[in-house]
Scaffold this motif. Structure first.
Motif, PDB file in Angstrom:
ATOM      1  N   GLY A   1      13.370  10.224   3.048  1.00  0.00           N
ATOM      2  CA  GLY A   1      13.347   9.159   4.036  1.00  0.00           C
ATOM      3  C   GLY A   1      12.641   7.898   3.595  1.00  0.00           C
ATOM      4  N   LEU A   2      12.092   7.890   2.381  1.00  0.00           N
ATOM      5  CA  LEU A   2      11.364   6.712   1.926  1.00  0.00           C
ATOM      6  C   LEU A   2      12.285   5.504   1.788  1.00  0.00           C
ATOM      7  CD1 LEU A   2       8.846   5.305   0.819  1.00  0.00           C
ATOM      8  CD2 LEU A   2       9.432   6.205  -1.434  1.00  0.00           C
ATOM      9  N   ASP A   3      13.468   5.710   1.228  1.00  0.00           N
ATOM     10  CA  ASP A   3      14.382   4.586   1.008  1.00  0.00           C
ATOM     11  C   ASP A   3      14.794   3.947   2.328  1.00  0.00           C
ATOM     12  OD1 ASP A   3      16.203   3.028  -0.819  1.00  0.00           O
ATOM     13  OD2 ASP A   3      17.685   3.943   0.508  1.00  0.00           O
ATOM     14  N   THR A   4      15.085   4.766   3.328  1.00  0.00           N
ATOM     15  CA  THR A   4      15.482   4.235   4.632  1.00  0.00           C
ATOM     16  C   THR A   4      14.347   3.456   5.275  1.00  0.00           C
ATOM     17  OG1 THR A   4      17.006   6.085   4.949  1.00  0.00           O
ATOM     18  CG2 THR A   4      16.352   4.844   6.913  1.00  0.00           C
ATOM     19  N   PHE A   5      13.135   4.028   5.218  1.00  0.00           N
ATOM     20  CA  PHE A   5      11.990   3.360   5.823  1.00  0.00           C
ATOM     21  C   PHE A   5      11.681   2.052   5.098  1.00  0.00           C
ATOM     22  CE2 PHE A   5       7.325   2.773   6.141  1.00  0.00           C
ATOM     23  CZ  PHE A   5       7.255   2.552   7.504  1.00  0.00           C
ATOM     24  N   ALA A   6      11.755   2.051   3.764  1.00  0.00           N
ATOM     25  CA  ALA A   6      11.504   0.836   2.993  1.00  0.00           C
ATOM     26  C   ALA A   6      12.535  -0.238   3.327  1.00  0.00           C
ATOM     27  CB  ALA A   6      11.518   1.149   1.501  1.00  0.00           C
ATOM     28  N   THR A   7      13.785   0.167   3.503  1.00  0.00           N
ATOM     29  CA  THR A   7      14.835  -0.799   3.843  1.00  0.00           C
ATOM     30  C   THR A   7      14.555  -1.448   5.190  1.00  0.00           C
ATOM     31  OG1 THR A   7      16.468   0.434   2.557  1.00  0.00           O
ATOM     32  CG2 THR A   7      17.297  -1.096   4.211  1.00  0.00           C
ATOM     33  N   VAL A   8      14.132  -0.632   6.177  1.00  0.00           N
ATOM     34  CA  VAL A   8      13.818  -1.171   7.508  1.00  0.00           C
ATOM     35  C   VAL A   8      12.656  -2.159   7.418  1.00  0.00           C
ATOM     36  CG1 VAL A   8      12.974  -0.580   9.810  1.00  0.00           C
ATOM     37  CG2 VAL A   8      14.715   0.839   8.722  1.00  0.00           C
TER      38      VAL A   8
ATOM     39  N   HIS B   1       0.836  -1.209   0.000  1.00  0.00           N
ATOM     40  CA  HIS B   1       0.000   0.000   0.000  1.00  0.00           C
ATOM     41  C   HIS B   1       0.867   1.254   0.000  1.00  0.00           C
ATOM     42  CE1 HIS B   1      -3.477   2.515   0.773  1.00  0.00           C
ATOM     43  NE2 HIS B   1      -2.871   3.030   1.825  1.00  0.00           N
ATOM     44  N   MET B   2       1.949   1.235   0.783  1.00  0.00           N
ATOM     45  CA  MET B   2       2.840   2.391   0.829  1.00  0.00           C
ATOM     46  C   MET B   2       3.471   2.624  -0.542  1.00  0.00           C
ATOM     47  SD  MET B   2       6.376   2.906   2.968  1.00  0.00           S
ATOM     48  CE  MET B   2       7.251   1.906   1.772  1.00  0.00           C
ATOM     49  N   ASN B   3       3.863   1.568  -1.227  1.00  0.00           N
ATOM     50  CA  ASN B   3       4.454   1.727  -2.562  1.00  0.00           C
ATOM     51  C   ASN B   3       3.477   2.364  -3.539  1.00  0.00           C
ATOM     52  OD1 ASN B   3       7.019   0.817  -2.099  1.00  0.00           O
ATOM     53  ND2 ASN B   3       6.641  -1.270  -2.760  1.00  0.00           N
ATOM     54  N   ARG B   4       2.216   1.916  -3.492  1.00  0.00           N
ATOM     55  CA  ARG B   4       1.216   2.482  -4.399  1.00  0.00           C
ATOM     56  C   ARG B   4       1.009   3.977  -4.127  1.00  0.00           C
ATOM     57  NH1 ARG B   4      -1.750  -2.171  -3.160  1.00  0.00           N
ATOM     58  NH2 ARG B   4      -3.207  -0.915  -1.928  1.00  0.00           N
ATOM     59  N   GLU B   5       0.923   4.333  -2.849  1.00  0.00           N
ATOM     60  CA  GLU B   5       0.710   5.740  -2.509  1.00  0.00           C
ATOM     61  C   GLU B   5       1.916   6.592  -2.903  1.00  0.00           C
ATOM     62  OE1 GLU B   5      -2.126   7.008  -1.590  1.00  0.00           O
ATOM     63  OE2 GLU B   5      -2.936   4.968  -1.736  1.00  0.00           O
ATOM     64  N   GLN B   6       3.104   6.062  -2.723  1.00  0.00           N
ATOM     65  CA  GLN B   6       4.292   6.825  -3.097  1.00  0.00           C
ATOM     66  C   GLN B   6       4.392   6.962  -4.617  1.00  0.00           C
ATOM     67  OE1 GLN B   6       6.283   8.515  -1.228  1.00  0.00           O
ATOM     68  NE2 GLN B   6       5.326   7.874   0.689  1.00  0.00           N
ATOM     69  N   LEU B   7       3.925   5.960  -5.343  1.00  0.00           N
ATOM     70  CA  LEU B   7       3.906   6.066  -6.800  1.00  0.00           C
ATOM     71  C   LEU B   7       2.925   7.149  -7.239  1.00  0.00           C
ATOM     72  CD1 LEU B   7       4.841   5.027  -9.537  1.00  0.00           C
ATOM     73  CD2 LEU B   7       3.045   3.276  -9.413  1.00  0.00           C
ATOM     74  N   ARG B   8       1.759   7.184  -6.624  1.00  0.00           N
ATOM     75  CA  ARG B   8       0.798   8.246  -6.943  1.00  0.00           C
ATOM     76  C   ARG B   8       1.383   9.618  -6.623  1.00  0.00           C
ATOM     77  NH1 ARG B   8      -3.121   4.740  -4.207  1.00  0.00           N
ATOM     78  NH2 ARG B   8      -4.346   3.622  -5.776  1.00  0.00           N
TER      79      ARG B   8
END
Length: 534
Positions: A354-361, A276-283
């Motif tokens: 900060g998206l990359d760091t949060f996604a990595t975690v 869901h987070m990926n979809r929202e970030q893509l939008r």
């Protein structure tokens, strides 16, 4: 006259009790995990449940959500394929290795016997006759069973006995989706009948399986009218003389568990949230690439009517001019604004820091739940050097090796035993009669299974390490070749053939044999560990 006491007791007692209550520690038990008053534990009510009571009522929901996740989430689908590729790989090789001590044979007898039996077994595993549906050979079937284990935590198959033209063997296997294993018509679970499996009253061993004639999901699609959609078949676990009729493999998490559970189930919620987070970030990224514009006009209705006075309906004409302007709005276009309007652009410019760091975690947490390192789940080695990458892959390799052994014990060995019984009955096994087989079944059917090779992170370093292990006698050629998915006998035979061909070719060309050895080059100093490029 003294004041009467209230119900809480003598004067001051109530206040002291209130103070005691206020100062009482949150953890009032010897074990913090059992506290019912701590603020972070009071809302955690739970009770003991058996593994089947916790799993079976929710099994269909879990598997349906995992199926949906793998269908629609690229990372989840990639993790499943990574699991299958590392556990099974493209091919499995069976190397018969009977217990010659138990059988009263010699070690020299094993080599010739094993090669002959291996060649016979390949006539069964390397053809589509292996599958009752004529779709898969043994190797593809094993990959599919491993995929079912990844998706549902279990796999199911029915060994059959058929006589078909073209097949050298009557033994074949029908793969079955575990979703078809269920209590007929949704019967309630009992002590001896759970998840479609009949259990022995004393030992709780499976005695029979109830398999639906069609997949339960067919009723939701285009196949709702299929015959047999509401029929089940009872299949005994074994034939009267001990031959398997059902192969059901799953890894129990607790004693008394009857059905398997997908590993991904424990992190399915995180996967869904990450998706869901990926979809929202893509939008959001799409919105940031756009420029919005608002049209403003200081004109009132009377002024608009004056401008569009030639029209019968001035307001509709004004609205039409706005629509024409909106249609003309394209990239690189220069358009004239409607009369009496100005344009004020607006760019969303939402922050994505900060998206990359949060996604990595999140992915590291998901990887831990899947028993796979972040680098494999996300296919990202850009943050890893040789040492840390090798450490992560070694941890993953331990997990994959344990799953391999599980598949060997409950799938590969069962298939080999089923075929061996028929081959022995038909006289295709040297030095082994049916009486010999049934008297020493385990000794005759012992085998070593070679899966896909582990590969190398740094081929030079690891080749040197393998050479050192061989020279120091802490490893064998069989072990080193097996880790790379090769058979040591075939390696030696191939090396001998290549050397013989080289010798013949050199002599035919008039060259000396062996060729002059090149001067040995000094070892190049190894570079320190560096980050592996993405």
């Amino acid at each position: 006259m003294a004041a009467p006491w209230n119900r809480s007791g003598p004067p001051g007692i109530g206040a002291s009790r209130r103070r005691a209550t206020m100062t009482m520690p949150e953890v009032e038990t010897a074990h913090h995990a059992a506290s019912s008053m701590a603020k972070d534990m009071a809302t955690w009510p739970t009770h003991r449940m058996s593994p089947d009571a916790a799993l079976l009522p929710e099994l269909d929901t879990i598997n349906a959500r995992v199926d949906d996740l793998v269908r629609n989430n690229g990372i989840a689908a990639g993790a499943e394929r990574t699991f299958v590729d590392n556990v099974v790989g493209p091919r499995i090789t069976c190397k018969p290795n009977p217990d010659y001590v138990r059988l009263g044979k010699t070690s020299g007898w094993v080599d010739g016997w094993a090669r002959e039996v291996e060649a016979e077994f390949r006539t069964f595993t390397d053809t589509d006759w292996f599958d009752a549906g004529l779709r898969y050979n043994f190797h593809v079937s094993t990959r599919l069973q491993a995929r079912m284990i990844a998706a549902t935590g279990e796999a199911l198959a029915l060994p059959l006995w058929t006589k078909r033209n073209g097949s050298l063997w009557n033994t074949c296997v029908q793969l079955v989706d575990p979703a078809r294993l269920s209590n007929p018509f949704g019967e309630a679970e009992t002590t001896t009948f759970r998840g479609g499996i009949e259990l022995d009253k004393v030992t709780t061993a499976a005695t029979a399986y109830h398999i639906r004639k069609t997949h339960p999901g067919d009723a939701l699609g285009l196949f709702g009218g299929l015959s047999g959609a509401h029929d089940w078949e009872r299949v005994p676990a074994y034939m009267p003389w001990g031959r398997r009729r059902v192969i059901h493999l799953f890894e129990s998490e607790r004693v008394g568990q009857t059905r398997g559970k997908a590993v991904i189930a424990s992190v399915a919620r995180q996967f869904k949230m990450f998706d869901h987070m990926n979809r929202e970030q893509l939008r959001l990224a799409v919105l940031n690439s756009l420029i919005f514009a608002a049209l403003e006009t200081p004109l009132n209705a009377e002024q608009i009517e004056n401008i569009f006075g030639e029209s019968e309906k001035p307001m509709e004409a004004y609205q039409a001019s706005l629509d024409d302007w909106r249609i003309q709005m394209k990239g690189g276009s220069m358009v004239t604004l409607p009369p009496g309007t100005t344009m004020k652009p607006f760019a969303p410019n939402q922050q994505m820091t900060g998206l990359d760091t949060f996604a990595t975690v999140m992915l590291r947490s998901i990887g831990a739940g899947l028993n796979m390192p972040y680098e494999l789940v996300f296919r990202d080695f850009s943050k890893t050097n040789y040492s840390s990458a090798r450490a992560s892959l070694l941890e993953a390799w331990r997990y994959f090796a344990s799953v391999r052994q599980f598949i060997i014990d409950h799938w590969c060995s069962s298939i080999y035993d089923l075929w061996f019984e028929e081959a022995c009955q038909r006289g295709h096994i040297p030095d082994c009669t049916p009486d010999d087989y049934y008297g020493n079944q385990i000794a005759w059917t012992r085998a070593k299974w070679i899966f896909a090779g582990r590969g190398w992170v740094d081929p030079l370093k690891e080749a040197k390490a393998a050479t050192e292990r061989l020279n120091s006698k802490i490893s064998t050629l069989s072990d080193e070749c097996g880790e790379q998915g090769r058979d040591w006998r075939e390696q030696i035979d191939q090396d001998a053939r290549e050397k013989a061909y080289q010798k013949q070719s050199y002599k035919a060309l008039g060259l000396s044999w062996p060729p002059a050895q090149a001067a040995q080059q000094p070892d190049v100093a190894e570079a320190p560990d560096e980050a592996i490029p993405a």
